[in-house]
Motif scaffolding. Structure first.
Motif, PDB file in Angstrom:
ATOM      1  N   HIS A 132       0.829  -1.199   0.000  1.00 37.56           N
ATOM      2  CA  HIS A 132       0.000   0.000   0.000  1.00 37.56           C
ATOM      3  C   HIS A 132       0.868   1.257   0.000  1.00 37.56           C
ATOM      4  CE1 HIS A 132      -3.740  -2.256   1.769  1.00 37.56           C
ATOM      5  NE2 HIS A 132      -3.368  -2.698   0.574  1.00 37.56           N
ATOM      6  N   CYS A 135       1.659   2.072  -3.464  1.00 42.71           N
ATOM      7  CA  CYS A 135       0.462   2.210  -4.304  1.00 42.71           C
ATOM      8  C   CYS A 135       0.110   0.944  -5.074  1.00 42.71           C
ATOM      9  CB  CYS A 135       0.619   3.386  -5.269  1.00 42.71           C
ATOM     10  SG  CYS A 135       0.915   4.953  -4.444  1.00 42.71           S
ATOM     11  N   MET A 137      -2.385  -2.434  -4.792  1.00 43.23           N
ATOM     12  CA  MET A 137      -3.483  -3.141  -4.149  1.00 43.23           C
ATOM     13  C   MET A 137      -3.366  -4.619  -4.512  1.00 43.23           C
ATOM     14  SD  MET A 137      -7.598  -2.712  -4.804  1.00 43.23           S
ATOM     15  CE  MET A 137      -7.533  -0.937  -4.640  1.00 43.23           C
ATOM     16  N   ARG A 139      -5.538  -7.367  -3.814  1.00 44.00           N
ATOM     17  CA  ARG A 139      -6.848  -7.813  -4.294  1.00 44.00           C
ATOM     18  C   ARG A 139      -7.063  -9.324  -4.265  1.00 44.00           C
ATOM     19  NH1 ARG A 139      -9.458  -5.321  -9.349  1.00 44.00           N
ATOM     20  NH2 ARG A 139      -7.864  -6.458 -10.497  1.00 44.00           N
ATOM     21  N   THR A 245     -11.553   0.696  -2.608  1.00 41.45           N
ATOM     22  CA  THR A 245     -10.197   1.158  -2.317  1.00 41.45           C
ATOM     23  C   THR A 245      -9.360   0.001  -1.769  1.00 41.45           C
ATOM     24  OG1 THR A 245     -10.569   1.722   0.005  1.00 41.45           O
ATOM     25  CG2 THR A 245     -11.235   3.362  -1.635  1.00 41.45           C
ATOM     26  N   VAL A 246      -8.148   0.323  -1.311  1.00 35.77           N
ATOM     27  CA  VAL A 246      -7.286  -0.694  -0.702  1.00 35.77           C
ATOM     28  C   VAL A 246      -7.905  -1.293   0.552  1.00 35.77           C
ATOM     29  CG1 VAL A 246      -5.129   0.244  -1.578  1.00 35.77           C
ATOM     30  CG2 VAL A 246      -6.030   1.065   0.595  1.00 35.77           C
ATOM     31  N   ASP A 249      -8.269  -5.011   0.795  1.00 37.53           N
ATOM     32  CA  ASP A 249      -7.133  -5.790   1.302  1.00 37.53           C
ATOM     33  C   ASP A 249      -7.157  -5.866   2.824  1.00 37.53           C
ATOM     34  OD1 ASP A 249      -6.159  -6.191  -1.252  1.00 37.53           O
ATOM     35  OD2 ASP A 249      -4.522  -4.739  -1.082  1.00 37.53           O
ATOM     36  N   SER A 342      -5.405   0.952   8.795  1.00 40.91           N
ATOM     37  CA  SER A 342      -4.407   0.737   7.747  1.00 40.91           C
ATOM     38  C   SER A 342      -3.353  -0.242   8.245  1.00 40.91           C
ATOM     39  CB  SER A 342      -3.753   2.058   7.341  1.00 40.91           C
ATOM     40  OG  SER A 342      -2.913   2.530   8.378  1.00 40.91           O
TER      41      SER A 342
END
Length: 355
Positions: A132, A135, A137, A139, A245-246, A249, A342
């Motif tokens: 992250h 940048c 992800m 998935r 968004t992330v 994850d 996060s």
């Protein structure tokens, strides 16, 4: 480069010489993953053969994107790419190989002590924080995509076929206000060094550490919904949201951590509807056909406000792993994506500072 034909379950595949196949590690609609030996490497390697990927521009782009991402990442808990090549219509990705994967370990009779559980958990969270931070992800975070050295409990994330770059949030007066063509650390100003064990450090923006919510905005274009094995799919994906968004994850990460502790999946539905129902019931909500994500998230945000504490305590996680573990996974498993913890912030929690 000379290739030699081999056969698995009636399906022919080719390996470049002098690679010698040892066993098939996995197979699927994408192709095969083979463990092989080579005189050029001291330890066995893994060869992912992505079949018929050069037929369309989309398939070609997906295969090459995975290679590009693997060549970009450098982290002790992410698999290392060694080579890539093309034969016919197939793309080959050669990486290092470990003994087993987390799914096989959790399904086995192998005894895992609590310190080794926490060791694996911290490594997985570190790898996701790193991705992250540059940048990317993932998935498709799930136990089958986490390799394990069973002698040391060292883990490495593998299989980036579903991974994708995500854009940085636009910032006023920033020279990087638009999405860059290559993965770079989000918010390149205000950087702070965050240690990742002894062998690695990752630059992470100060703003990422102090904001209570993820700073990443949804993709500007729709993303595919058919990602992540059903048991690890975030609620927003199950309910059809295509601007995620992330945080997807982070939900998967919470599910994986709970599964390591329980040695069984947290939510194990057989269909999308059953998976939705299991998650909603855990949050004390009823499944309603045709409910869309906008309605459900708005209702939850304004009227419901429950979490999974009762469910996780009921499964014995508080007694088995302690309050610090419960604190972290509850923050990952938030129903509202923007409220999930996060990965980089999770590493600052007491659970991962015990080592």
């Amino acid at each position: 480069m000379n290739f030699k034909l081999h056969t698995f379950n009636g399906v022919q595949y080719a390996l470049p010489e002098p690679l010698t196949p040892v066993k098939v590690l996995g197979s699927g609609t994408f192709g095969l993953v083979i463990r092989a030996t080579s005189p050029h490497y001291e330890t066995p390697v893994a060869i992912k053969i992505i079949r018929d990927t050069l037929g369309t521009a989309k398939e070609k782009a997906n295969a090459f994107r995975e290679i590009d991402i693997l060549k970009t990442v450098r982290h002790q808990n992410i698999i290392l790419i060694q080579d890539s090549f093309i034969f016919g219509q197939n793309v080959y990705i050669q990486t290092e190989s470990l003994d087993s994967d987390l799914k096989m370990v959790l399904d086995s009779e192998l005894i895992i002590s609590e310190p080794n559980m926490l060791k694996m958990m911290k490594q997985i969270v570190s790898a996701v924080a790193y991705l992250h931070g540059i940048c990317i992800m993932n998935r498709d975070l799930k136990p089958a995509n986490i390799l394990v050295d069973i002698s040391t409990f060292h883990v490495k994330l593998c299989d980036f076929g579903s991974a994708r770059l995500f854009p940085m949030r636009s910032r006023p007066n920033s020279p990087l206000a638009t999405s860059p063509p290559h993965p770079v650390p989000c918010f390149p100003d205000e950087l702070l060094e965050i240690p990742f064990d002894d062998a690695f450090s990752l630059k992470v923006p100060t703003s990422e550490l102090i904001l209570p919510k993820p700073v990443l905005e949804p993709f500007p274009s729709e993303l595919t919904r058919e990602i992540e094995t059903l048991w690890y799919r975030a609620p927003e994906i199950l309910f059809g949201e295509r601007m995620y968004t992330v945080s997807v994850d982070l939900w998967a990460l919470g599910c994986v951590l709970v599964e390591i502790a329980l040695r069984k999946p947290l939510f194990a539905g057989d269909t999308d509807q059953e998976q939705m129902t299991l998650i909603l019931h855990a949050f004390k909500l009823n499944y309603l056909p045709q409910t869309d994500w906008d309605f459900l998230s708005s209702y939850f945000r304004n009227a419901c406000r429950t979490d999974l504490n009762d469910v996780l305590v009921g499964k014995g996680l508080k007694m088995r792993m302690g309050i610090d573990f419960l604190d972290v996974v509850l923050r990952f498993l938030q129903f509202i994506p923007s409220e999930r913890l996060s990965a980089v912030n999770a590493l600052e929690f007491r659970l991962f500072r015990h080592e």
